[in-house]
Design a protein around this motif. Structure first.
Motif: not given
Ligand code: AMP
Ligand code: FES
Ligand code: ZN
Length: 311
Positions: A31-50
Motif C-alpha cells: 500500500r505504501e509503495q502505491v501511495r508513494r508512487a501516486i504522490d511522487e508523480f501526482s497521479m490522481m487526487q482523492p475524489g477523482e473517478h478512476v
C-alpha cells in the motif's frame, strides 16, 4: 527470517529491500509503495473517478484492490480481445473480483463493438499479435475512459514491465518512446490522463499480495505472446537482478529522475502534431493520412472501406 518492522516470522523476503515482511507488514508495504508512487508523480487526487484496466491477471486485480483500499473511487474495465479460452477465462476472473468486492466492471467486447478480434486483426494488418493487441487496447481504454467521463485511466504495469520496456527502448535508442515512458501521461485533447501506480512494485510482490488477500487471478500468460521480445528482456533482467538485487528498480528510478526529461521534447512534438482521425476522432499523426492505426486495422479485418481525406 523475521519481519523487518515487527520481528514476527516473515512470509516473504524482498532482496531488493534487503528485508523480510510478515503478512500485515507486507500488505502495508505494498500500500505504501502505491501511495508513494501516486504522490511522487501526482497521479490522481482523492475524489477523482478512476478507471482501472483489468486483464484478470495478478497485477491489474491487485491494483484494483489496492486503489480501493487506499480509498479511491475505482471502477474496472475489461476488454474482450477474442483470444479463445484465454479471453473467456480471464474475463471470469475480472467478473468474480467485481462481484466479490461489490465493484463496478465495465466490459467492452472487441467483436461486438468493433467487429473484429485480435487474431483476425493481427492477420489482416500483418502485425505480430502483441502489436495489434497493444494498439487496440490503448485505443479502447482511452475511448472508454473518455466516453464514460473518467478522470484517469490506471493500468497494472509493474516494475518488471517498466524495466523490460525501458531496456528495449534503450537497446534500440528509441528516443521518442523514451520521452513517452513515464508513470503519468497527462490529459491532452482527445486523451485521458494515464497512470501506472504499480511502478514501485515487482511481479512477485503482486502475486504474493493477491495470494494473501485470496484474490483469484489467471496464471497463464496470453498464448499469443509466447516468445515475444518483451519476455526475452524480462528474462535477461531477471538474470541480472538475481546477481545484483535492486538493479531493476535503480534502472527505472534513475531513468525517471535524470534521463527522461532529456527526451520529453521529442515526444511532446509528436503529440502536438496529432490531428483527429477522420473515422473515429482519436488523435492521429499527420503521416497516417487522417486515419488512425486502430481504424486501419479494423477496416482491414472487417473488410470495411474507410473514408480517407487528403491532409
Ligand atoms: P499487458 O499489455 O498484457 O502487459 O497488460 C498491461 C496492462 O494492461 C494490465 O496490467 C492491465 O491493466 C491492462 N490490460 C491488459 N489486458 C487487458 C484487457 N483484456 N482488458 C483490460 N485491461 C487489460
Ligand atoms: Fe495481447 Fe495476448 S494479450 S496478444
Ligand atoms: Zn480512428
Amino acid at each position: 527470517m523475521k519481519c523487518r518492522r515487527c520481528r514476527e516470522p516473515a512470509i516473504i523476503e524482498l532482496r531488493r529491500h534487503n528485508a523480510g515482511f510478515c503478512r500485515d507488514c507486507f500488505v502495508r508495504h505494498c500500500r505504501e509503495q502505491v501511495r508513494r508512487a501516486i504522490d511522487e508523480f501526482s497521479m490522481m487526487q482523492p475524489g477523482e473517478h478512476v478507471l482501472v484496466a483489468v486483464s484478470g491477471g495478478k497485477d491489474s486485480l491487485g491494483l484494483w484492490h489496492l486503489l480501493r483500499e487506499l480509498g479511491y473511487d475505482a471502477d474496472g474495465l475489461y476488454v474482450g480481445l477474442g483470444i479463445g479460452d484465454y479471453s473467456e477465462s480471464s474475463a471470469s476472473y475480472a467478473r468474480a473480483f467485481a462481484h466479490e468486492h461489490g465493484a463496478q466492471l465495465l466490459e467492452i467486447d472487441l467483436v461486438d463493438t468493433y467487429g473484429f478480434d485480435i487474431p483476425e486483426g493481427s492477420l489482416a494488418a500483418r502485425r505480430v499479435p502483441c502489436s495489434a493487441c497493444g494498439l487496440s487496447k490503448r485505443h479502447v481504454f482511452n475511448e472508454a475512459a473518455m466516453t464514460h467521463g473518467y478522470d484517469v485511466l490506471a493500468t497494472g504495469h509493474n516494475l518488471d514491465d517498466e524495466a523490460a520496456v525501458l531496456f528495449g527502448n534503450v537497446l534500440r535508442w528509441q528516443t521518442e518512446y523514451l520521452g513517452r515512458q513515464h508513470p503519468v501521461l497527462p490529459a491532452a485533447p482527445g486523451f485521458v490522463r494515464k497512470v501506472k501506480p504499480l511502478i514501485r512494485l515487482g511481479e512477485r510482490e503482486l502475486a504474493a499480495y493477491c495470494v494473501v488477500h485470496g484474490i483469484d487471478y489467471i496464471v497463464e500468460e496470453c498464448p499469443m505472446a509466447e516468445g515475444n521480445r518483451h519476455l526475452g528482456y524480462k528474462e535477461a533482467l531477471n538474470a541480472i537482478e538475481e546477481r545484483s538485487p535492486g538493479t531493476k528498480a535503480a534502472f527505472v528510478s534513475t531513468f525517471l529522475e535524470r534521463v527522461h526529461s532529456r527526451f520529453v521534447d521529442e515526444a511532446t512534438g509528436v503529440r502536438d502534431d496529432l490531428r483527429p482521425c477522420t473515422t473515429c476522432g482519436s488523435p492521429t499523426p499527420p503521416s497516417a493520412a487522417g486515419v488512425c492505426a486502430f481504424c486501419r486495422i479494423r477496416a482491414r479485418a472487417t473488410g470495411a472501406t474507410i473514408p480517407v481525406t487528403a491532409s
